[in-house]
Design a protein around this motif. Structure first.
Motif, PDB file in Angstrom:
ATOM      1  N   PHE A 134      20.521 -31.044  89.111  1.00  8.61           N
ATOM      2  CA  PHE A 134      20.552 -30.014  88.065  1.00  8.61           C
ATOM      3  C   PHE A 134      20.997 -28.707  88.707  1.00  8.61           C
ATOM      4  N   GLY A 135      22.241 -28.356  88.444  1.00  4.22           N
ATOM      5  CA  GLY A 135      22.810 -27.127  88.991  1.00  4.22           C
ATOM      6  C   GLY A 135      23.569 -26.387  87.909  1.00  4.22           C
ATOM      7  N   PHE A 136      24.534 -25.550  88.332  1.00  3.30           N
ATOM      8  CA  PHE A 136      25.249 -24.725  87.365  1.00  3.30           C
ATOM      9  C   PHE A 136      25.992 -25.578  86.332  1.00  3.30           C
ATOM     10  N   MET A 137      26.606 -26.680  86.777  1.00  2.00           N
ATOM     11  CA  MET A 137      27.422 -27.468  85.837  1.00  2.00           C
ATOM     12  C   MET A 137      26.611 -27.861  84.598  1.00  2.00           C
ATOM     13  N   LEU A 138      25.436 -28.429  84.824  1.00  4.12           N
ATOM     14  CA  LEU A 138      24.651 -28.869  83.667  1.00  4.12           C
ATOM     15  C   LEU A 138      23.910 -27.709  83.003  1.00  4.12           C
ATOM     16  N   ALA A 139      23.437 -26.746  83.801  1.00  2.00           N
ATOM     17  CA  ALA A 139      22.695 -25.624  83.195  1.00  2.00           C
ATOM     18  C   ALA A 139      23.631 -24.841  82.274  1.00  2.00           C
ATOM     19  N   PHE A 140      24.826 -24.528  82.771  1.00  2.51           N
ATOM     20  CA  PHE A 140      25.791 -23.804  81.941  1.00  2.51           C
ATOM     21  C   PHE A 140      26.267 -24.713  80.793  1.00  2.51           C
ATOM     22  N   GLY A 141      26.548 -25.981  81.140  1.00  2.00           N
ATOM     23  CA  GLY A 141      27.026 -26.928  80.120  1.00  2.00           C
ATOM     24  C   GLY A 141      26.047 -27.039  78.967  1.00  2.00           C
ATOM     25  N   ASP A 142      24.771 -27.235  79.297  1.00  2.00           N
ATOM     26  CA  ASP A 142      23.758 -27.451  78.257  1.00  2.00           C
ATOM     27  C   ASP A 142      23.476 -26.183  77.465  1.00  2.00           C
ATOM     28  N   MET A 143      23.353 -25.046  78.165  1.00  2.00           N
ATOM     29  CA  MET A 143      22.851 -23.839  77.482  1.00  2.00           C
ATOM     30  C   MET A 143      23.943 -22.972  76.867  1.00  2.00           C
ATOM     31  N   ALA A 144      25.136 -22.957  77.491  1.00  2.00           N
ATOM     32  CA  ALA A 144      26.181 -22.063  76.988  1.00  2.00           C
ATOM     33  C   ALA A 144      27.369 -22.842  76.406  1.00  2.00           C
ATOM     34  N   PRO A 180      11.030 -32.172  98.511  1.00  2.00           N
ATOM     35  CA  PRO A 180      11.134 -33.246  99.506  1.00  2.00           C
ATOM     36  C   PRO A 180      12.495 -33.934  99.403  1.00  2.00           C
ATOM     37  N   VAL A 181      12.961 -34.514 100.525  1.00  2.00           N
ATOM     38  CA  VAL A 181      14.289 -35.148 100.526  1.00  2.00           C
ATOM     39  C   VAL A 181      14.375 -36.220  99.433  1.00  2.00           C
ATOM     40  N   SER A 182      13.283 -36.913  99.161  1.00  2.00           N
ATOM     41  CA  SER A 182      13.326 -38.001  98.158  1.00  2.00           C
ATOM     42  C   SER A 182      13.591 -37.453  96.758  1.00  2.00           C
ATOM     43  N   ALA A 183      13.409 -36.124  96.561  1.00  2.00           N
ATOM     44  CA  ALA A 183      13.619 -35.565  95.212  1.00  2.00           C
ATOM     45  C   ALA A 183      15.068 -35.107  95.021  1.00  2.00           C
ATOM     46  N   LEU A 184      15.901 -35.214  96.066  1.00  2.00           N
ATOM     47  CA  LEU A 184      17.275 -34.693  95.951  1.00  2.00           C
ATOM     48  C   LEU A 184      18.207 -35.702  95.283  1.00  2.00           C
ATOM     49  N   ALA A 185      19.262 -35.170  94.644  1.00  2.00           N
ATOM     50  CA  ALA A 185      20.242 -36.024  93.963  1.00  2.00           C
ATOM     51  C   ALA A 185      21.192 -36.622  95.002  1.00  2.00           C
ATOM     52  N   ILE A 228      28.326 -23.370  97.744  1.00  2.00           N
ATOM     53  CA  ILE A 228      28.991 -23.248  96.426  1.00  2.00           C
ATOM     54  C   ILE A 228      29.011 -24.595  95.721  1.00  2.00           C
ATOM     55  N   TYR A 229      29.402 -25.624  96.455  1.00  2.00           N
ATOM     56  CA  TYR A 229      29.470 -26.970  95.883  1.00  2.00           C
ATOM     57  C   TYR A 229      28.080 -27.415  95.394  1.00  2.00           C
ATOM     58  N   ASP A 230      27.083 -27.195  96.243  1.00  2.00           N
ATOM     59  CA  ASP A 230      25.728 -27.646  95.898  1.00  2.00           C
ATOM     60  C   ASP A 230      25.141 -26.829  94.740  1.00  2.00           C
ATOM     61  N   PHE A 231      25.472 -25.530  94.703  1.00  2.00           N
ATOM     62  CA  PHE A 231      25.019 -24.679  93.586  1.00  2.00           C
ATOM     63  C   PHE A 231      25.627 -25.204  92.284  1.00  2.00           C
ATOM     64  N   PHE A 232      26.906 -25.590  92.339  1.00  2.00           N
ATOM     65  CA  PHE A 232      27.600 -26.056  91.138  1.00  2.00           C
ATOM     66  C   PHE A 232      27.044 -27.414  90.677  1.00  2.00           C
ATOM     67  N   LEU A 233      26.969 -28.363  91.604  1.00  2.00           N
ATOM     68  CA  LEU A 233      26.571 -29.716  91.219  1.00  2.00           C
ATOM     69  C   LEU A 233      25.074 -29.864  90.985  1.00  2.00           C
ATOM     70  N   GLY A 234      24.295 -29.117  91.741  1.00  2.00           N
ATOM     71  CA  GLY A 234      22.835 -29.219  91.609  1.00  2.00           C
ATOM     72  C   GLY A 234      22.253 -30.104  92.685  1.00  2.00           C
ATOM     73  N   ARG A 235      21.172 -29.629  93.300  1.00  2.00           N
ATOM     74  CA  ARG A 235      20.624 -30.338  94.445  1.00  2.00           C
ATOM     75  C   ARG A 235      19.474 -31.271  94.066  1.00  2.00           C
ATOM     76  N   GLU A 236      18.554 -30.767  93.246  1.00  2.00           N
ATOM     77  CA  GLU A 236      17.384 -31.580  92.940  1.00  2.00           C
ATOM     78  C   GLU A 236      17.680 -32.440  91.717  1.00  2.00           C
ATOM     79  N   LEU A 237      17.226 -33.696  91.761  1.00  2.00           N
ATOM     80  CA  LEU A 237      17.553 -34.616  90.665  1.00  2.00           C
ATOM     81  C   LEU A 237      16.770 -34.284  89.395  1.00  2.00           C
TER      82      LEU A 237
END
Ligand SMILES: NC(=O)C1=CN([C@@H]2O[C@H](COP(=O)(O)OP(=O)(O)OC[C@H]3O[C@@H](n4cnc5c(N)ncnc54)[C@H](OP(=O)(O)O)[C@@H]3O)[C@@H](O)[C@H]2O)C=CC1
Ligand SMILES: CC(C)=CCC[C@@H](C)[C@H]1CC=C2C3=C(CC[C@@]21C)[C@@]1(C)CC[C@H](O)C(C)(C)[C@@H]1CC3
Length: 417
Positions: free
Chosen positions: A254-264, A156-161, A170-179
């Motif tokens: 939660f997108g690539f920036m944090l997923a990659f940052g946290d895990m790798a 739902p829109v209310s769950a988005l960052a 590309i931008y949204d994949f990197f930054l992350g869409r859902e909060l």
């Protein structure tokens, strides 16, 4: 059609072009550092001696090990927690609940590793697997971010960052869409921020220490210091588990920036000093070691003091430990501290963190720039993060924030910045 938000948030990280560059640059930097640390010249700048082929990077054993690690940490996350904390209020006025059992996960992991080692688990073999492990962690981060991106399509829109929903894939994949992407009680961002990467980091450090003992008879003093300092940092993070008020949890998707940052990024680049020391032993005498310990203790004292003061104040402003501090009222009803640590500079916790970063590099001597990568990267990250936070605070608190900036003119370093 993917849900997007009403008024567009300003683009960060250089917009889609910056995000595309970072998508490539971050993994490339991580592999460069891993290769440079084991190479003879250990150059931070300049090309690595040789590029590994796919046969070096890809290992089914590393994939299995990595998946088992994620599975173990997920299982520990699901164990009964000593406490359940509530997050900040969300757009729909609800609050999410989070298990507080990070330190328990660290202790249980330590016990399992200890048991494994006494049963003959060759932890000293882990350093040889760092490249393939980093490769599968990066692959997992890409695939997982893709899953998160798809999951946001049906959120739902209310769950988005607030950011990360520009409409540019590309931008949204990197930054992350859902909060706060979750499946039932399992919160992916909260899990990743504190568990597999942070605990993985100290485990890699320990494996490097064991390997050094195997190679040279005993671990060096420099290796002990790096292991001790970073274990303190990770233990502190998991003991306090106070990430629910950080920008990553409350603002960033939660997108690539944090997923990659946290895990790798965290486990494989934050362990750079220990990697460097394994391949480039450095002499360190007791007097210098004592000075470095003092620097780390000073940094930790400021970091912990500032973070605890703000967290206590935000939880309960009448708590006797903070009730006497001077504050500024804001139109939102929340107050800002203008004395104590937060009256010294506007981000005293960053200052403490940076002082610790210096202490983590100093045991590696001054012959190479490579072990100082963390300090350089971290300074850039915190200066950028501070600017992002200031923008958000100005938006939240308006005139009260301007008054705070007037009363406390320095951002991170008194009289300098
Ligand atoms: N090792 C690593 O890689 C990293 C470590 N960190 C560390 O994580 C920790 C958390 O950092 P981060 O989440 O960036 O930011 P902070 O913990 O500094 O939180 C910033 C928020 O604090 C509140 N705040 C700011 N000024 C005041 C004040 N004067 N009085 C009361 N509240 C105030 C505001 O939120 P509000 O008013 O809404 O409460 C603001 O948005 C830091 O110690 C940092 O060093 C961060 C990034 C990476
Ligand atoms: C370059 C790149 C891939 C950027 C992503 C940034 C992340 C690596 C960091 C963003 C905020 C972080 C925090 C910690 C680790 C690094 C990341 C994920 C943290 C968990 C480290 C331990 C601290 O005590 C902390 C809990 C305050 C901290 C929270 C922020």
């Amino acid at each position: 059609m993917a849900p997007t938000q009403g008024p567009r948030a300003p683009l960060e990280f250089g917009g889609p072009l910056g995000a595309a560059a970072l998508l490539l640059l971050l993994p490339a930097t991580m592999f460069h550092l891993l290769l440079a640390a084991r190479s003879g010249p250990a150059r931070l700048l300049g090309p690595p001696a040789s590029l590994p082929g796919l046969e070096v990077l890809w290992s089914p054993r590393a994939l299995l090990l990595w998946l088992a690690w994620l599975g173990l940490q997920a299982a520990l996350y699901l164990l009964p927690a000593r406490k359940v904390a509530e997050g900040q209020e969300l757009k729909d006025k609800s609050r999410l609940r989070y298990p507080i059992n990070g330190f328990q996960a660290l202790v249980l992991t330590a016990l399992l590793v200890g048991l494994g080692m006494s049963a003959g688990l060759p932890l000293g073999a882990l350093p040889e697997m760092l490249l393939p492990l980093a490769f599968v962690a990066t692959l997992t981060a890409f695939i997982f971010s893709l899953f998160l991106y798809m999951k946001a399509q049906v959120a739902p829109v209310s769950a988005l960052a607030p950011g990360g929903n520009s409409g540019n894939p590309i931008y949204d994949f990197f930054l992350g869409r859902e909060l706060n992407p979750r499946i039932c009680f399992f919160d992916f961002k909260y899990f990743c921020e504190l568990r597999p990467g942070l605990i993985g980091w100290v485990l890699i450090n320990l494996a490097l220490l064991m390997k050094e003992a195997e190679l040279r008879g005993s671990p060096s003093l420099a290796m002990w210091l790096v292991n001790g300092f970073q274990l303190l940092y990770v233990g502190d993070a998991l003991w306090h588990e106070a990430v629910l008020t950080t920008m990553d949890i409350t603002h960033d998707g939660f997108g690539f920036m944090l997923a990659f940052g946290d895990m790798a990024w965290v486990p494989f680049t934050y362990s750079l000093q220990a990697q460097f020391l394994l391949h480039h032993p450095q002499p360190l005498g007791l007097p210098m070691a004592s000075v470095i310990c003092l620097i780390n203790a000073t940094g930790y004292y400021i970091f912990r003091g500032a973070n605890s003061q703000k967290n206590t104040f935000r939880k309960n402003p009448s708590d006797p430990r903070v009730a006497g501090l001077e504050t500024i009222s804001t139109a939102t009803g929340r107050k800002l501290l203008v004395s104590g640590w937060w009256g010294m500079v506007r981000h005293p916790n960053y200052l403490g963190d940076l002082i610790m970063a210096l202490a983590w590099s100093l045991p590696c001597g001054v012959s190479h720039l490579l072990p100082y990568f963390y300090l350089l990267y971290f300074t850039a990250l915190l200066v950028h993060r501070e600017a992002r936070d200031e923008r958000q605070c100005l938006q939240k608190y308006g005139l009260a924030w301007q008054e705070y900036c007037r009363r406390v003119p320095y951002r991170i370093m008194p009289y300098i910045y």
